[in-house]
Write a protein that holds these residues in place. Structure first.
Motif: not given
Length: 290
Positions: A239-244
């Motif tokens: 549930x997180x995007x790649x940069x995070x």
């Protein structure tokens, strides 16, 4: 006989190796997958608590174990050199989430997520010694909404802590990163988990232990060289995007050099002082040296 699981003929069985089913160990798993080393081990994925219990019980041979569990059972284990999960500053996924300042928690309810012994002990030592407060602790499942219905602060680790950190500003919650708090307090890195091998297994199968150790180091190095790709792949099902995820993986410290060992020893000293774990021998942790 080839790498079977033992069986007739008494051949070698594949080492039973633990793997923490949290995002913080995904980079290590990614490298094991990429290098093909997964074929050479019998991998067991689980929570840190259950993996630690399995190692202590002898149901696993090698694997990550929370620092507190290692300290409580150090006589059973040797540490694998130069691999750990820690941080030298913010860790992002070991947090106290609170609705009031930490210095105001004396006598107040504080919920301890039931997944981490090291994060919980770190929070308790920090609140007692750094903030001078004595909260009313209770343990419960790590659901931040539920925890903060009953408590003024919650200690969270792993993926739920990472999520809570991202949602906290919108919910008006204050987040204290325990990796950063430890660094501010002691000037040292924090080690949350180490890789350990049971002494009996290391004595009987030093060659296998060396192979597994080298596979973990190769895996770690492979992953560190491809962190953005690891983050992109993981973002597809997390549930997180790649940069995070990339910034999270970069915050983590997977090494166990002199500074990290100094941090480990300082934590052990404070844990022993609070009665939470036996003292380490003065020589420090014992390592597997093939």
């Amino acid at each position: 006989m080839s790498h079977g699981d033992g069986g007739e003929g008494g051949g070698l069985r594949r080492p039973r190796v633990g793997h923490i089913q949290f995002l913080n160990c995904l980079p290590i798993y990614w490298g094991l997958m990429r290098s093909g080393a997964l074929l050479d081990v019998n991998l067991h994925k689980d929570s840190p608590e259950r993996l630690g219990a399995a190692l202590v019980a002898g149901d696993l041979d090698i694997g990550p174990i929370s620092l507190v569990e290692y300290l409580r059972h150090a006589d059973q284990f040797l540490l694998l050199p130069d691999i750990a999960v820690g941080s030298d500053g913010p860790v992002l996924s070991v947090n106290v989430v609170a609705t009031r300042p930490l210095g105001e928690l004396s006598g107040r309810p504080v919920a301890l997520g039931s997944t981490s012994r090291t994060g919980v002990l770190l929070a308790r030592m920090l609140l007692a010694e750094r903030y001078g407060v004595d909260p009313d602790y209770f343990t419960c499942p790590p659901d931040v909404t539920q925890m903060l219905l009953e408590a003024d602060a919650a200690v969270l680790i792993g993926d739920v802590a990472l999520r809570a950190r991202h949602e906290a500003p919108a919910r008006g919650l204050a987040v204290t990163d325990l990796g950063q708090a430890w660094r501010d307090w002691t000037g040292l890195p924090m080690v949350f988990a180490v890789w350990a091998v049971r002494r009996d297994f290391a004595a009987a199968h030093p060659g296998q232990v060396k192979e597994v150790h080298q596979a973990f180091l190769r895996s770690r190095d492979l992953c560190l060289a491809e962190l953005d790709e690891v983050a992109r792949s993981a973002a597809r099902w997390e549930p997180f995007d790649a940069p995070t995820l990339a910034s999270y993986f970069r915050a983590l410290d997977f090494s166990l050099g002199d500074r990290q060992v100094a941090g480990l020893r300082e934590f052990a000293r404070r844990a022993a002082g609070s009665g939470a774990a036996p003292a380490l021998p003065s020589a420090g942790p014992e390592f597997f040296l093939p």
